[in-house]
Design a protein around this motif. Structure first.
Motif, mmCIF file in Angstrom:
data_model
loop_
_atom_site.group_PDB
_atom_site.id
_atom_site.type_symbol
_atom_site.label_atom_id
_atom_site.label_comp_id
_atom_site.label_asym_id
_atom_site.label_seq_id
_atom_site.Cartn_x
_atom_site.Cartn_y
_atom_site.Cartn_z
ATOM 1 N N GLN A 284 0.999 -1.298 0.170
ATOM 2 C CA GLN A 284 -0.053 0.068 0.016
ATOM 3 C C GLN A 284 0.937 1.153 0.021
ATOM 4 N N GLU A 285 0.999 2.006 -1.241
ATOM 5 C CA GLU A 285 1.825 3.037 -1.217
ATOM 6 C C GLU A 285 1.434 4.164 -0.064
ATOM 7 N N ASP A 286 0.157 4.388 0.093
ATOM 8 C CA ASP A 286 -0.235 5.398 1.076
ATOM 9 C C ASP A 286 -0.129 5.078 2.357
ATOM 10 N N ASN A 287 -0.149 3.550 2.731
ATOM 11 C CA ASN A 287 0.031 3.011 4.175
ATOM 12 C C ASN A 287 1.002 1.946 4.180
ATOM 13 N N PRO A 288 2.300 2.075 3.851
ATOM 14 C CA PRO A 288 3.156 0.801 3.826
ATOM 15 C C PRO A 288 3.274 0.028 5.004
ATOM 16 N N ASP A 289 2.889 0.635 6.065
ATOM 17 C CA ASP A 289 3.072 0.051 7.524
ATOM 18 C C ASP A 289 1.971 -1.235 7.831
ATOM 19 N N GLU A 290 1.088 -1.365 7.068
ATOM 20 C CA GLU A 290 -0.104 -2.015 7.150
ATOM 21 C C GLU A 290 -0.356 -3.061 6.155
ATOM 22 N N CYS A 291 -1.047 -4.166 6.431
ATOM 23 C CA CYS A 291 -1.085 -5.181 5.560
ATOM 24 C C CYS A 291 -2.620 -5.819 5.995
ATOM 25 N N PHE A 292 -3.418 -5.895 4.653
ATOM 26 C CA PHE A 292 -4.754 -6.500 4.875
ATOM 27 C C PHE A 292 -4.839 -7.898 4.197
ATOM 28 N N ILE A 293 -5.201 -8.940 4.602
ATOM 29 C CA ILE A 293 -5.328 -10.302 3.810
ATOM 30 C C ILE A 293 -6.776 -10.484 3.901
ATOM 31 N N ARG A 294 -7.354 -10.931 2.954
ATOM 32 C CA ARG A 294 -8.825 -11.241 2.406
ATOM 33 C C ARG A 294 -8.959 -12.606 1.775
ATOM 34 N N ARG A 295 -9.793 -13.535 2.462
ATOM 35 C CA ARG A 295 -10.039 -15.020 1.787
ATOM 36 C C ARG A 295 -11.474 -15.204 1.832
ATOM 37 N N VAL A 296 -11.916 -15.367 0.794
ATOM 38 C CA VAL A 296 -13.567 -15.619 0.460
ATOM 39 C C VAL A 296 -13.668 -17.044 -0.065
ATOM 40 N N VAL A 297 -14.598 -17.617 0.460
ATOM 41 C CA VAL A 297 -14.903 -19.205 0.133
ATOM 42 C C VAL A 297 -16.396 -19.465 -0.139
ATOM 43 N N SER A 298 -16.659 -19.845 -1.286
ATOM 44 C CA SER A 298 -17.957 -19.897 -1.580
ATOM 45 C C SER A 298 -18.474 -21.045 -0.921
ATOM 46 N N ASN A 299 -20.001 -21.326 -0.904
ATOM 47 C CA ASN A 299 -20.403 -22.597 -0.445
ATOM 48 C C ASN A 299 -20.321 -23.809 -1.594
ATOM 49 N N GLU A 300 -19.919 -23.320 -2.733
ATOM 50 C CA GLU A 300 -19.500 -24.396 -3.829
ATOM 51 C C GLU A 300 -18.117 -24.811 -3.668
ATOM 52 N N GLY A 301 -17.366 -24.300 -2.893
ATOM 53 C CA GLY A 301 -15.813 -24.650 -2.884
ATOM 54 C C GLY A 301 -14.804 -23.773 -3.440
ATOM 55 N N ARG A 302 -15.319 -22.702 -4.160
ATOM 56 C CA ARG A 302 -14.518 -21.932 -4.949
ATOM 57 C C ARG A 302 -13.695 -20.777 -4.106
ATOM 58 N N SER A 303 -12.560 -20.483 -3.945
ATOM 59 C CA SER A 303 -11.966 -19.535 -3.209
ATOM 60 C C SER A 303 -11.442 -18.316 -3.812
ATOM 61 N N LYS A 304 -11.217 -17.431 -3.120
ATOM 62 C CA LYS A 304 -10.657 -16.105 -3.759
ATOM 63 C C LYS A 304 -9.563 -15.414 -2.594
ATOM 64 N N ALA A 305 -8.639 -15.058 -3.036
ATOM 65 C CA ALA A 305 -7.639 -14.400 -1.991
ATOM 66 C C ALA A 305 -7.245 -12.825 -2.394
ATOM 67 N N PHE A 306 -7.048 -12.189 -1.514
ATOM 68 C CA PHE A 306 -6.510 -10.802 -1.809
ATOM 69 C C PHE A 306 -5.601 -10.143 -0.777
ATOM 70 N N ILE A 307 -4.703 -9.649 -1.166
ATOM 71 C CA ILE A 307 -3.524 -9.124 -0.305
ATOM 72 C C ILE A 307 -3.637 -7.562 -0.535
ATOM 73 N N ASN A 308 -4.150 -6.569 0.571
ATOM 74 C CA ASN A 308 -4.195 -4.988 0.160
ATOM 75 C C ASN A 308 -5.123 -4.829 -0.996
ATOM 76 N N GLY A 309 -6.098 -5.550 -1.219
ATOM 77 C CA GLY A 309 -7.298 -5.463 -1.997
ATOM 78 C C GLY A 309 -6.587 -5.940 -3.530
ATOM 79 N N ILE A 310 -5.800 -6.622 -3.620
ATOM 80 C CA ILE A 310 -5.234 -7.102 -4.938
ATOM 81 C C ILE A 310 -5.236 -8.810 -5.014
ATOM 82 N N ALA A 311 -6.020 -9.242 -5.915
ATOM 83 C CA ALA A 311 -6.124 -10.689 -6.045
ATOM 84 C C ALA A 311 -4.884 -11.176 -6.063
#
Length: 557
Positions: free
Chosen positions: A87-114
């Motif tokens: 994150q250029e505006d806040n390099p001291d923080e990191c956000f991780i997001r993981r989403v799993v559908s009820n069909e088993g499909r998964s997506k992952a994001f680091i600082n909002g980027i897939a």
């Protein structure tokens, strides 16, 4: 460190938000309440495999978001920068997001980027180390013992050098093996090519020679016919005394010349006949010169005929046109030279492999020497730690055996064995033979604490590593984890009051049900609530005055 975790529709959790603190955080709760759910959700966010059954019943998807403070984690910042995920505006923080559908499909994001799962795992390994309930069993395996020792010795440069030299040796060995396997075929081909090239060298046909050879062959084989032709042509043009072309032409010119005054139109034919007279005289002269140049030479004809026949025979042998025999000769010569160079390369590569092996052996020996030096210190530190866990007679020995004759490997040629004795009079032996499950758990915990000193990972998670421990040992383990929490962020799922009481923070997991659905909640406990929870762990569901007093004593309130 882990700052915040947000969990939605994960197994029996509908929605839980946790603000995490520095130090040791204990997670306690009733049996079956799902104390490990938060850790499972964290693991999912750090790259664990996703299954469709983790999605809460009736929900479309499960979602876990984690927030990390990476202010002091320069290695994490560098990795994010290299992967273009910072994150250029806040390099001291990191956000991780993981989403799993009820069909088993998964997506992952680091600082909002897939990102892909491998990227998530790499980052997760830099942020959190999770030690599961049975992870202490990993230390029974020699490979893991070797990794433990290498981490403790901190000889990364020696490891990298050994690995690099191993790869160099392996690469050269594969190339050498390929050349050796093809050697007999190559030698057979060289033998055939040498014979063919020698034969063509001896014949030594030049570029364009066959065309000249063929032309000369045709001329020499027809020499007598050509002489006869030249003589007959001269006879018709001039040498026939009765009638020849020149005399007839002269008569025609003379008669026309007498009539030129009568008709000027005869000037044209007259001039043409004059020109024809000159042409025939020149042709006669050329034929005479040509005839004089012709002479029968049986020896030259035989030599030409032999070379011409040899050229045809070689062309048939090489399945080519005689005109292309020169190019075939060149191609075979080049192939022979290349194969001879490969033979020379084989000897060079053999020398290179020997040198690469020597360099690898030298590096692996230095690595082994470093391991041997570190092994004694590691053994002493493990022994000291487990003696504090109510194993006063513990003996720990780490044996390193360097096998110079073993096949090279990326980790060197050492065989390691961590030998343990926990009872007086018992000879040290491999752990699986001499320690119980509870003793192994204590040894594993001691090793984890020792390893943590060498970790740059800010958050350590222990999932019921105190299984099989009680009483005074549990108190010692609690103090050990408390001390570790003073160095880094530690999260521990526990059922032991002695461990929970040593925590700087405490979370309580409870399960609620309305008879139709079940939901798990995670609550941060106040000081008073901690007293009641520690008392419950001590006495069960009935909170007695004695249990509460003991809880306050454990909490030093």
């Amino acid at each position: 460190m882990l700052v915040h975790i947000d969990i939605k529709n994960f197994t029996v959790v509908k929605h839980v938000e946790l603000n995490m603190q520095q130090g040791l955080t204990a997670i306690t709760g009733e049996t079956g309440a799902g104390k490990s759910i938060a850790l499972d959700a964290l693991g999912l966010c750090l790259g664990a495999r996703a299954e469709s059954n983790i999605v809460r019943q009736g929900a479309q998807r499960a979602e876990v978001v984690t927030h990390f403070d990476i202010n002091k984690l320069n290695n994490v910042k560098q990795w994010l920068h290299d992967e273009m995920l910072a994150q250029e505006d806040n390099p001291d923080e990191c956000f991780i997001r993981r989403v799993v559908s009820n069909e088993g499909r998964s997506k992952a994001f680091i600082n909002g980027i897939a990102v892909n799962l491998s990227q998530l795992k790499v980052l997760g390994a830099k942020l959190v180390h999770i030690h599961g309930q049975n992870d202490h069993h990993q230390f029974l395996k020699h490979d893991n013992q070797l990794s433990l020792l290498d981490g403790y010795a901190q000889h990364t440069e020696l490891l990298n050098t050994t690995k690099t030299l191993f790869r160099d040796f392996t690469h050269k060995s594969k190339a050498l093996k390929a050349l050796q396997e093809a050697q007999q075929q190559r030698l057979d081909r060289v033998s055939l090519l040498q014979y063919q090239v020698d034969e063509l060298d001896e014949f030594a046909m030049q570029a364009g020679e066959f065309e000249l050879l063929e032309s000369e062959f045709k001329k020499l084989s027809s020499i007598q016919d050509l002489i006869t032709l030249a003589e007959k042509s001269q006879y018709y043009l001039k040498d026939d005394d009765n009638s020849n072309a020149l005399s007839l032409l002269a008569s025609a010119i003379g008669e026309i010349e007498d009539k030129l005054d009568a008709d000027a139109d005869l000037n044209g034919p007259y001039e043409l006949l004059q020109s024809a007279m000159i042409q025939i005289q020149e042709a006669y002269s050329e034929l005479s010169h040509y005839q004089s140049s012709l002479e029968t030479d049986p020896a030259k004809l035989a030599e030409n005929e032999k070379r011409y026949a040899t050229a045809l025979d070689l062309a048939r042998k090489h399945s080519t046109q005689p005109e292309k025999l020169f190019q075939v000769h060149e191609a075979l010569t080049n192939e022979l030279e290349q194969l001879k160079q490969q033979e020379a390369s084989l000897h060079e590569l053999e020398n290179d492999c020997e040198q690469a092996l020597v360099a690898y052996r030298d590096a692996s020996f230095k690595l082994s020497d470093s391991r041997t030096n570190a092994a004694e210190k590691l053994s002493a530190e493990i022994e000291s730690s487990i003696k504090q866990m109510n194993l006063p007679h513990a003996i720990v020995q780490t044996h390193i055996r360097f096998d110079a004759a073993a096949n090279p490997s990326a980790k060197g040629n050492d065989h390691i064995s961590i030998l343990v004795s926990v009872n007086p009079g018992q000879a040290p032996d491999v752990m699986e033979k001499v320690v119980s499950g509870g003793e192994l758990a204590r040894i594993g915990l001691a090793i984890q604490v020792i390893r943590s000193k060498d970790y740059s990972i800010p958050t350590m998670v222990f999932d019921e590593v105190d299984t099989g421990i009680s009483g005074q040992t549990a108190s010692i383990v609690g103090k050990l984890l408390n001390k570790l929490g003073g160095q880094s962020q530690v999260v521990c799922v526990t059922h032991l009051p002695q461990v929970a009481a040593q925590a700087h923070n405490q979370l309580f997991v409870t399960k609620l049900s309305d008879g139709i659905s079940t939901e798990t909640k995670v609550l941060k406990l106040t000081k008073e609530e901690r007293v009641n929870e520690i008392a419950r762990l001590l006495a069960g569901d009935s909170l007695t005055d004695t249990a509460i007093a003991n809880a306050k004593d454990l909490l030093s309130l």
